[in-house]
Design an enzyme around this catalytic site. Structure first.
Site, PDB file in Angstrom:
ATOM      1  N   LYS A 238      -0.569 -20.359   5.232  1.00  0.00           N
ATOM      2  CA  LYS A 238      -1.396 -20.323   6.422  1.00  0.00           C
ATOM      3  C   LYS A 238      -1.504 -18.918   7.001  1.00  0.00           C
ATOM      4  O   LYS A 238      -0.540 -18.158   6.857  1.00  0.00           O
ATOM      5  CB  LYS A 238      -0.858 -21.309   7.462  1.00  0.00           C
ATOM      6  CG  LYS A 238       0.342 -20.787   8.264  1.00  0.00           C
ATOM      7  CD  LYS A 238       0.663 -21.713   9.411  1.00  0.00           C
ATOM      8  CE  LYS A 238       1.686 -21.056  10.311  1.00  0.00           C
ATOM      9  NZ  LYS A 238       2.087 -21.851  11.457  1.00  0.00           N
TER      10      LYS A 238
ATOM     11  N   LYS B 179       4.808 -24.222  22.640  1.00  0.00           N
ATOM     12  CA  LYS B 179       5.733 -23.096  22.784  1.00  0.00           C
ATOM     13  C   LYS B 179       6.402 -23.171  24.143  1.00  0.00           C
ATOM     14  O   LYS B 179       5.888 -23.804  25.056  1.00  0.00           O
ATOM     15  CB  LYS B 179       4.964 -21.786  22.663  1.00  0.00           C
ATOM     16  CG  LYS B 179       4.373 -21.606  21.284  1.00  0.00           C
ATOM     17  CD  LYS B 179       3.951 -20.183  21.043  1.00  0.00           C
ATOM     18  CE  LYS B 179       3.536 -19.974  19.609  1.00  0.00           C
ATOM     19  NZ  LYS B 179       4.635 -20.042  18.648  1.00  0.00           N
TER      20      LYS B 179
ATOM     21  N   GLU C 271       8.902 -25.696  20.189  1.00  0.00           N
ATOM     22  CA  GLU C 271       9.505 -24.368  20.029  1.00  0.00           C
ATOM     23  C   GLU C 271       9.974 -23.874  21.393  1.00  0.00           C
ATOM     24  O   GLU C 271       9.371 -24.228  22.417  1.00  0.00           O
ATOM     25  CB  GLU C 271       8.482 -23.368  19.499  1.00  0.00           C
ATOM     26  CG  GLU C 271       7.946 -23.676  18.119  1.00  0.00           C
ATOM     27  CD  GLU C 271       6.912 -22.645  17.680  1.00  0.00           C
ATOM     28  OE1 GLU C 271       7.250 -21.826  16.840  1.00  0.00           O
ATOM     29  OE2 GLU C 271       5.789 -22.658  18.204  1.00  0.00           O
TER      30      GLU C 271
ATOM     31  N   ASP D 280      -2.780 -23.474  14.664  1.00  0.00           N
ATOM     32  CA  ASP D 280      -1.539 -22.904  14.144  1.00  0.00           C
ATOM     33  C   ASP D 280      -0.548 -23.979  13.692  1.00  0.00           C
ATOM     34  O   ASP D 280       0.242 -23.739  12.775  1.00  0.00           O
ATOM     35  CB  ASP D 280      -0.904 -22.030  15.244  1.00  0.00           C
ATOM     36  CG  ASP D 280       0.155 -21.090  14.693  1.00  0.00           C
ATOM     37  OD1 ASP D 280      -0.092 -20.491  13.633  1.00  0.00           O
ATOM     38  OD2 ASP D 280       1.224 -20.958  15.322  1.00  0.00           O
TER      39      ASP D 280
ATOM     40  N   HIS E 121       5.212 -24.838   4.514  1.00  0.00           N
ATOM     41  CA  HIS E 121       6.660 -24.864   4.254  1.00  0.00           C
ATOM     42  C   HIS E 121       7.339 -26.106   4.823  1.00  0.00           C
ATOM     43  O   HIS E 121       8.451 -26.439   4.424  1.00  0.00           O
ATOM     44  CB  HIS E 121       7.344 -23.576   4.723  1.00  0.00           C
ATOM     45  CG  HIS E 121       7.392 -23.408   6.194  1.00  0.00           C
ATOM     46  ND1 HIS E 121       6.408 -22.788   6.911  1.00  0.00           N
ATOM     47  CD2 HIS E 121       8.320 -23.788   7.088  1.00  0.00           C
ATOM     48  CE1 HIS E 121       6.731 -22.800   8.182  1.00  0.00           C
ATOM     49  NE2 HIS E 121       7.890 -23.393   8.330  1.00  0.00           N
TER      50      HIS E 121
ATOM     51  N   LYS F 195      10.794 -28.918   3.236  1.00  0.00           N
ATOM     52  CA  LYS F 195      12.033 -29.246   3.948  1.00  0.00           C
ATOM     53  C   LYS F 195      12.679 -30.487   3.340  1.00  0.00           C
ATOM     54  O   LYS F 195      12.005 -31.445   2.977  1.00  0.00           O
ATOM     55  CB  LYS F 195      11.734 -29.473   5.438  1.00  0.00           C
ATOM     56  CG  LYS F 195      11.462 -28.166   6.172  1.00  0.00           C
ATOM     57  CD  LYS F 195      11.232 -28.422   7.643  1.00  0.00           C
ATOM     58  CE  LYS F 195      10.947 -27.144   8.380  1.00  0.00           C
ATOM     59  NZ  LYS F 195      12.139 -26.319   8.592  1.00  0.00           N
TER      60      LYS F 195
ATOM     61  N   ARG G  90       0.801  -1.212   0.000  1.00  0.00           N
ATOM     62  CA  ARG G  90       0.000   0.000   0.000  1.00  0.00           C
ATOM     63  C   ARG G  90       0.842   1.273   0.000  1.00  0.00           C
ATOM     64  O   ARG G  90       0.418   2.327  -0.414  1.00  0.00           O
ATOM     65  CB  ARG G  90      -0.918   0.006   1.215  1.00  0.00           C
ATOM     66  CG  ARG G  90      -2.294  -0.476   0.870  1.00  0.00           C
ATOM     67  CD  ARG G  90      -3.205  -0.356   2.036  1.00  0.00           C
ATOM     68  NE  ARG G  90      -2.629  -0.958   3.242  1.00  0.00           N
ATOM     69  CZ  ARG G  90      -3.286  -1.098   4.367  1.00  0.00           C
ATOM     70  NH1 ARG G  90      -4.515  -0.674   4.471  1.00  0.00           N
ATOM     71  NH2 ARG G  90      -2.730  -1.666   5.421  1.00  0.00           N
TER      72      ARG G  90
ATOM     73  N   HIS H 294       0.948 -28.242   9.791  1.00  0.00           N
ATOM     74  CA  HIS H 294       2.287 -28.848   9.738  1.00  0.00           C
ATOM     75  C   HIS H 294       2.315 -30.303  10.249  1.00  0.00           C
ATOM     76  O   HIS H 294       2.822 -31.193   9.576  1.00  0.00           O
ATOM     77  CB  HIS H 294       3.288 -28.025  10.549  1.00  0.00           C
ATOM     78  CG  HIS H 294       3.335 -26.578  10.158  1.00  0.00           C
ATOM     79  ND1 HIS H 294       3.340 -26.170   8.853  1.00  0.00           N
ATOM     80  CD2 HIS H 294       3.371 -25.445  10.893  1.00  0.00           C
ATOM     81  CE1 HIS H 294       3.390 -24.848   8.801  1.00  0.00           C
ATOM     82  NE2 HIS H 294       3.408 -24.380  10.036  1.00  0.00           N
TER      83      HIS H 294
HETATM   84  P1  NAD Z   1       3.271  -8.002   7.480  1.00  0.00           P
HETATM   85  O1  NAD Z   1       2.236  -7.283   8.281  1.00  0.00           O
HETATM   86  O2  NAD Z   1       4.706  -7.853   7.834  1.00  0.00           O
HETATM   87  O3  NAD Z   1       3.112  -7.535   5.941  1.00  0.00           O
HETATM   88  C1  NAD Z   1       1.869  -7.370   5.318  1.00  0.00           C
HETATM   89  C2  NAD Z   1       2.066  -6.745   3.929  1.00  0.00           C
HETATM   90  O4  NAD Z   1       0.791  -6.598   3.311  1.00  0.00           O
HETATM   91  C3  NAD Z   1       2.698  -5.344   3.937  1.00  0.00           C
HETATM   92  O5  NAD Z   1       3.606  -5.265   2.851  1.00  0.00           O
HETATM   93  C4  NAD Z   1       1.505  -4.417   3.666  1.00  0.00           C
HETATM   94  O6  NAD Z   1       1.852  -3.215   3.011  1.00  0.00           O
HETATM   95  C5  NAD Z   1       0.654  -5.270   2.769  1.00  0.00           C
HETATM   96  N1  NAD Z   1      -0.767  -4.888   2.790  1.00  0.00           N
HETATM   97  C6  NAD Z   1      -1.597  -4.873   3.851  1.00  0.00           C
HETATM   98  N2  NAD Z   1      -2.831  -4.438   3.468  1.00  0.00           N
HETATM   99  C7  NAD Z   1      -2.781  -4.189   2.137  1.00  0.00           C
HETATM  100  C8  NAD Z   1      -3.717  -3.710   1.162  1.00  0.00           C
HETATM  101  N3  NAD Z   1      -4.992  -3.413   1.476  1.00  0.00           N
HETATM  102  N4  NAD Z   1      -3.297  -3.582  -0.117  1.00  0.00           N
HETATM  103  C9  NAD Z   1      -2.023  -3.889  -0.469  1.00  0.00           C
HETATM  104  N5  NAD Z   1      -1.099  -4.335   0.402  1.00  0.00           N
HETATM  105  C10 NAD Z   1      -1.456  -4.479   1.694  1.00  0.00           C
HETATM  106  O7  NAD Z   1       2.829  -9.524   7.458  1.00  0.00           O
HETATM  107  P2  NAD Z   1       3.748 -10.830   7.190  1.00  0.00           P
HETATM  108  O8  NAD Z   1       4.362 -11.264   8.458  1.00  0.00           O
HETATM  109  O9  NAD Z   1       4.654 -10.570   6.035  1.00  0.00           O
HETATM  110  O10 NAD Z   1       2.677 -11.935   6.831  1.00  0.00           O
HETATM  111  C11 NAD Z   1       1.909 -11.924   5.635  1.00  0.00           C
HETATM  112  C12 NAD Z   1       1.012 -13.164   5.627  1.00  0.00           C
HETATM  113  O11 NAD Z   1       1.789 -14.346   5.637  1.00  0.00           O
HETATM  114  C13 NAD Z   1       0.096 -13.247   6.840  1.00  0.00           C
HETATM  115  O12 NAD Z   1      -1.128 -13.819   6.451  1.00  0.00           O
HETATM  116  C14 NAD Z   1       0.823 -14.211   7.768  1.00  0.00           C
HETATM  117  O13 NAD Z   1      -0.062 -14.882   8.616  1.00  0.00           O
HETATM  118  C15 NAD Z   1       1.436 -15.157   6.741  1.00  0.00           C
HETATM  119  N6  NAD Z   1       2.632 -15.835   7.224  1.00  0.00           N
HETATM  120  C16 NAD Z   1       3.705 -15.112   7.701  1.00  0.00           C
HETATM  121  C17 NAD Z   1       4.844 -15.779   8.107  1.00  0.00           C
HETATM  122  C18 NAD Z   1       6.062 -15.010   8.592  1.00  0.00           C
HETATM  123  O14 NAD Z   1       7.057 -15.664   8.858  1.00  0.00           O
HETATM  124  N7  NAD Z   1       6.016 -13.699   8.703  1.00  0.00           N
HETATM  125  C19 NAD Z   1       4.913 -17.179   8.043  1.00  0.00           C
HETATM  126  C20 NAD Z   1       3.816 -17.888   7.543  1.00  0.00           C
HETATM  127  C21 NAD Z   1       2.686 -17.197   7.136  1.00  0.00           C
END
Ligand code: NAD
Length: 483
Positions: free
Chosen positions: A148, A331, A216, A235, A178, A182, A51, A240
Site C-alpha cells: 500500500k 489515530k 492506534e 489508509d 501485512h 499475521k 538512488r 486492512h
Molecule cells: P523511504 O522514503 O524511507 O524510502 C524510499 C526509498 O526509495 C529510498 O531508498 C530511496 O533512495 C528510494 N528511491 C526514491 N526514488 C528513487 C528513484 N527514482 N530511483 C531509485 N530509488 C529511489 O520510504 P519507505 O518508508 O521505505 O516507504 C517505501 C514505500 O513503502 C512507500 O510507498 C510507503 O508508502 C510504503 N510503505 C511503507 C511502510 C513503512 O513502514 N515505512 C509501510 C507500508 C508501506
C-alpha cells in the site's frame, strides 16, 4: 516446542528502495530472522538498490546498523549478523533513468527465482515494472512485490494494475497487506476451517454482529502531508479492515490455495451493501497536552480528512443477511489494539432472571498487542448463595499456550518467504483491490458531496460520540479499546 522450518530454494531478492525506512525496519530484519531460523539458503542474495551512491561495504554497514536497531540483542549474534550482511549487495540505480540497470542485470543469476520488492513510493511502481520488462530482467521465474498504497481510488488502482500486468502475469504479482501475514489472521482460518465447532455457528442465525477494530495511539506525526491526502478510509479501511472482514465472512474455500481463497474474499466484497452516510462516522482528533490537533499537523486548515472512521456495513448473502459488521479505526485512541470480535446471539430464553445484564458469548481474535484468541463464556460463580453468573475468558494467547520458545513471527517474515515459495494465498489479487476501492469510493464520494465535517474527538478515548451512537441506536455497544 520448536517451530518447523521448511527451507526455501535459493533466490535473488532485489529491494528497490533498499536504503529506505521499510527496507531497514521490516524487510531486512525479517529476512535476518528467517536466516536465523535456518530458512534462508546460504547462497541466496539480497541486492539493495537506491538512488544514492554507495559501496557494497557501506550498504552492508547501513544494514548492520539497522539490525542492531531493530533486532533485540538476545535475538542476534555477531556471527549471524556477519553472515547475513555477507549475502547483501548494492547497486546504485535510478528507477526512472538508465543508470544502474545494466549493473543490476549482471548481478542476477540466470534460472534462479527472482523477487523484485518495490519498497518505493507508488509513483515508481509502474515505471520500475516497465524497466524490468524492457531490460529483460523480468524472467518467467520473477515475482514483483508491491504494497500500500495500491492506488487512491478505483481509477488509479485500475491504472496501477494495468501497468503491472503489461509486464507481469497476475501469478507473478504479490500485493502485500501485512495484516494477512499475521499469525492470528491465519489462525482465524484454522479456527474456522479446521474445527467443526464454530462453522455451524458462523452465520446470521447465531452471530448477532461482528466488530472489527484497529486502534492506534499515535497521531499523524511527521506524516501529515501524506496522511491528509489519504485519511483513515483509504489508509486502513480499504485494505486492512476490508481484508479482515473478508476472512471473517467468506465461505469455506474448496482448498487452501491462492485462487480458491481469493475468489471467496472477492465474493464478500461484492456482496457488501452500499453504505448510507448515516451509517458512517468520521472524526478528527483534538489537541492533547503533549501534541497538537490533527489540523495542526496538516497544511490545509479546512481539511476534512478523517483520522477516525466507524462504519456499519451489511453483507447481502444467505450467510450474513441481517448481521451487521461494524468497522472502526482511528489515530490517537486509548490503546493500540486490533481485534475481530464475533458477538454471538443471546440465549433465546434466560432461566436465570436475576442476572441483570446479559451478554452473549463472544469470540475475540486479537491481532495486537498479544496475538491470541479468546472465547467469552458465562459460568456460575463458585460458592453457595444462589445462581450468580460470571463471564470468564477461555484464553489462548499463543505465547502462553504454545510456550515461550515459539516466537510469533513477524508478518513480513512469512510474506517474504511466501513470495520466494511462489505462494499467493496471503496476497491480494488485482480484482479484490479494485472491488474494495469501488466500495470505498462510494462512501468517500458521499462524504465529499455532503457539507458535513469530521466530528472532533479527544485523544486518549474511543473516538467521537457519534461512533458510540452508531451502535447504541442498534441496542449494541462497542467493546472497550484496551491493551
Ligand atoms: P523511504 O522514503 O524511507 O524510502 C524510499 C526509498 O526509495 C529510498 O531508498 C530511496 O533512495 C528510494 N528511491 C526514491 N526514488 C528513487 C528513484 N527514482 N530511483 C531509485 N530509488 C529511489 O520510504 P519507505 O518508508 O521505505 O516507504 C517505501 C514505500 O513503502 C512507500 O510507498 C510507503 O508508502 C510504503 N510503505 C511503507 C511502510 C513503512 O513502514 N515505512 C509501510 C507500508 C508501506
Amino acid at each position: 516446542m520448536v517451530a518447523r522450518v521448511i527451507p526455501v530454494e535459493t533466490f535473488d531478492l532485489v529491494i528497490f528502495g533498499g536504503t529506505g525506512d521499510l527496507a531497514r525496519r521490516k524487510i531486512l530484519p525479517s529476512l535476518f530472522r528467517r536466516m536465523r531460523a535456518g530458512q534462508m539458503p546460504k547462497d541466496a542474495r539480497v541486492i539493495g538498490t537506491a538512488r544514492g551512491k554507495m559501496t557494497k561495504k557501506a550498504y552492508q554497514t547501513l544494514i548492520r546498523e539497522a539490525l542492531e536497531e531493530f533486532i533485540k540483542p538476545e535475538n542476534r549474534t555477531d556471527e549471524d549478523v556477519d553472515a547475513f550482511v555477507g549475502q547483501l549487495d548494492y547497486v546504485m540505480l535510478d528507477a526512472k533513468g538508465d543508470d544502474g540497470w545494466e549493473d543490476l542485470g549482471k548481478k542476477l543469476r540466470e534460472g534462479e527465482t527472482r523477487a523484485f520488492y518495490l519498497s518505493v513510493g507508488p509513483s515508481l511502481f509502474g515505471v520500475i515494472a516497465q524497466q524490468l520488462s524492457k531490460r529483460g530482467l523480468a524472467t518467467p521465474k520473477s515475482r514483483i512485490v508491491v504494497e500500500k498504497p495500491l492506488g487512491h481510488d478505483l481509477g488509479s488502482a485500475q491504472e496501477l494494475n494495468a501497468q503491472l500486468s503489461t509486464c507481469f502475469t497476475e501469478s507473478q504479482i504479490y500485493r502485500i497487506d501485512h495484516y494477512l501475514g499475521k499469525e492470528t489472521v491465519q489462525n482465524l482460518m484454522a479456527l474456522r476451517f479446521a474445527n467443526a465447532l464454530f462453522e455451524p455457528l458462523w452465520s446470521a442465525q447465531h452471530v448477532d454482529h461482528v466488530q472489527i477494530t484497529v486502534a492506534e495511539t499515535i497521531g499523524v506525526e511527521g506524516r501529515g502531508g501524506y496522511y491528509d491526502k489519504s485519511g483513515a478510509m483509504r489508509d486502513m479501511i480499504q485494505n486492512h479492515l476490508m481484508q479482515l472482514l473478508c476472512l471473517t465472512a467468506m465461505e469455506p474455500p474448496a482448498r487452501f490455495e491462492p485462487n480458491a481463497v481469493r475468489d471467496e474474499k472477492l465474493k464478500v466484497i461484492r456482496a457488501l451493501d452500499p453504505v448510507p452516510p448515516s451509517d458512517t462516522v468520521r472524526g478528527q482528533y483534538r489537541a492533547s497536552i503533549d501534541d497538537g490537533s490533527y489540523l495542526e499537523h496538516v497544511d490545509n486548515q479546512d481539511s476534512r480528512t478523517e483520522s477516525f472512521v466507524a462504519i456499519k456495513t451489511q453483507i447481502s448473502n444467505w450467510r450474513w443477511a441481517g448481521t451487521p459488521f461494524y468497522l472502526r479505526t482511528g489515530k490517537k485512541l486509548r490503546a493500540r489494539m486490533s481485534e475481530i470480535a464475533i458477538i454471538f446471539k443471546d440465549v433465546p430464553h434466560s432461566i436465570f432472571p436475576e442476572v441483570e445484564e446479559k451478554r452473549g458469548n463472544a469470540l475475540i481474535i486479537r491481532l495486537q498487542p498479544d496475538e491470541g484468541i479468546t472465547l467469552r463464556m458465562t459460568i456460575k460463580e463458585p460458592g453457595p448463595g444462589g445462581m450468580r453468573l460470571k463471564e470468564v475468558p477461555l484464553d489462548m494467547t499463543f505465547a502462553d499456550a504454545l510456550g515461550p520458545q515459539v516466537e510469533v513471527a513477524d508478518a513480513y517474515e512469512r510474506l517474504i518467504m511466501d513470495v520466494i515459495r511462489g505462494n499467493q494465498t496471503l496476497f491480494m489479487r488485482g480484482d479484490e483491490v479494485e472491488a474494495a476501492w469501488e466500495w470505498t469510493d462510494a462512501i468517500l464520494a458521499a462524504w465529499a458531496n455532503s457539507s458535513g465535517r469530521p466530528q472532533p474527538y479527544d485523544p486518549g478515548g474511543s473516538g467521537p460520540e457519534d461512533a458510540l451512537a452508531l451502535l447504541h441506536r442498534d441496542g449494541r455497544r462497542w467493546r472497550e479499546i484496551e491493551a
